[in-house]
Design an enzyme around this catalytic site. Structure first.
Site, short mmCIF file in Angstrom:
data_model
loop_
_atom_site.label_atom_id
_atom_site.label_comp_id
_atom_site.label_asym_id
_atom_site.label_seq_id
_atom_site.Cartn_x
_atom_site.Cartn_y
_atom_site.Cartn_z
N THR A 137 27.92 22.09 -15.93
CA THR A 137 27.49 23.36 -16.65
C THR A 137 27.11 22.76 -18.07
O THR A 137 27.41 22.17 -18.77
CB THR A 137 28.66 24.42 -17.07
OG1 THR A 137 28.09 25.17 -17.75
CG2 THR A 137 29.98 23.53 -17.50
N ASP A 139 26.61 24.79 -20.42
CA ASP A 139 27.41 25.42 -21.40
C ASP A 139 28.61 24.61 -22.01
O ASP A 139 29.05 25.07 -22.90
CB ASP A 139 28.03 27.04 -20.84
CG ASP A 139 26.87 27.85 -20.73
OD1 ASP A 139 25.70 27.89 -21.25
OD2 ASP A 139 27.17 28.86 -19.82
N ARG A 183 26.94 32.03 -22.62
CA ARG A 183 27.72 33.18 -22.29
C ARG A 183 28.76 33.72 -23.21
O ARG A 183 28.65 34.47 -23.87
CB ARG A 183 27.90 33.42 -20.80
CG ARG A 183 26.70 33.41 -19.90
CD ARG A 183 27.16 33.15 -18.39
NE ARG A 183 28.10 31.97 -18.38
CZ ARG A 183 28.58 31.94 -17.26
NH1 ARG A 183 28.75 32.94 -16.24
NH2 ARG A 183 29.56 30.66 -17.03
#
Length: 359
Positions: A137, A139, A183
């Site tokens: 990911t 993120d 997010r």
């Protein structure tokens, strides 16, 4: 053994390097490897399961994307099925996935993905499937590993973009607000904003006050440089408020984040009276060639997954625990999201240098 590999969720630089490393490591053991296209979708359409060997993965280490394709809409526990009348319903096809894998005589599945994909893998493992996870990911929000592959390439891409904004912002005496992915975790915005010497960094972990941000920008104007760079993670939100969402919805009807930079730029223009522009970097952060760090990490993860399979340690995920790669239970890996702590060294260094977090 006969091993299958799939890649799920959003793409990230380094996916192909994982696939190549796993395939070559397995071949040296005399194992057979197949790839499942588009997550688990390939189990349900002709040609969706393909053989992988040294020739098939030659020259892919430096390539972005994934030769197997991916999807963030293909959970076998909530799979979209079109009815004769054209309507679409969500059905649990997890038993079909396991049955199909058994019929293909697959001994182990290597599932490469982020928190969502690994959660699916963990649920399949609970139903008896032999699974090994590989964390992916941009993120960087998986708790069990020090870093995920793809993160540093995304940071480099974002840093390069912000570097370029400095010159145009200064030329026009503008405030430039740049929206980056993130997010629930602000790692990309934090690292890229700090590396590119942003004046303000707004992340989900620190609710912001735009009056304080405006004061920071006005103070910068008074000191001489008549421009400012504001970096905001897509999931950042004001004190007492919520993050920005688009009207359109994502898979499963989930609200889709978006619009943070635009909302903030409009408000800053009102508070400061200065010309303001916004930019959303978006999926550029996912694309392109992985930098050397991510290639190395991806290949280490790919070879480690095969080694763990050889040891019979299923239900585990490979994780970087510097200086080594080790195995951790998948259920522990997905238990919590890795957020930016307030005492993180980068946060403290940024504050020490005068960067505002809007608080």
């Amino acid at each position: 053994m006969r091993v299958a590999i799939n890649t799920g969720g959003g793409d990230a630089p380094g996916l192909n390097a994982v696939v190549r490393a796993a395939v070559l490591s397995a071949e040296r053991r005399g194992w057979e490897v197949v790839g499942i296209r588009r997550g688990y979708d390939g189990l349900f359409f002709p040609g969706g399961v393909v053989p992988l060997n040294g020739a098939a993965v030659r020259g892919i280490t430096h390539l972005g994307g994934t030769i197997l394709g991916t999807t963030n809409r293909g959970s076998p526990f909530s799979f979209p099925v079109e009815k004769p009348d054209g309507s679409v319903t969500m059905e649990d096809r997890s038993d079909e996935v396991i049955d199909r894998i058994q019929k293909l005589k697959i001994d182990c599945l290597i599932a490469v993905g982020g928190d969502g994909s690994l959660r699916i893998a963990s649920e399949l493992a609970e139903k008896g499937l032999k699974v090994i996870g590989v964390p992916k990911t941009i993120d960087n929000d998986l708790q069990a590993t020090a870093v995920t592959f793809g993160f540093h390439t995304a940071v480099q891409t974002a840093t390069d973009a912000i570097d370029k904004l400095h010159s145009t912002a200064e030329a026009h005496q503008r405030i430039m607000v740049v929206e980056l992915m993130g997010r629930h975790a602000g790692w990309i915005a934090l690292f890229a904003g700090f590396a590119a010497t942003a004046d303000v960094i707004l992340i989900p972990e620190i609710p912001y006050d735009l009056d304080l941000v405006a004061a920071k920008i006005n103070g910068r104007w008074q000191q001489g440089p008549e421009f400012a760079i504001v970096v905001v993670a897509e999931g950042a939100h004001p004190k007492g408020g919520e993050a920005s969402y688009l009207e359109e919805r994502g898979p499963g009807g989930k609200r889709r984040l978006g619009g943070a930079a635009y909302r903030i730029s409009r408000r800053l223009a009102e508070l400061t009276g200065r010309e303001t522009r916004s930019l959303v970097l978006g999926h550029l952060q996912r694309g392109g060639r992985p930098i050397a760090f991510d290639r190395l990490l991806s290949m280490r993860f790919g070879t480690a997954a095969i080694e763990i399979a050889a040891q019979g340690r299923f239900g585990c995920m490979v994780a970087l625990d510097p200086p080594r790669v080790r195995a951790v239970p998948i259920v522990e890996a997905i238990e919590n999201i890795k957020s930016v702590p307030m005492d993180d060294d980068v946060v403290l260094a940024a504050r020490a240098m005068g960067i505002s977090f809007g608080d």
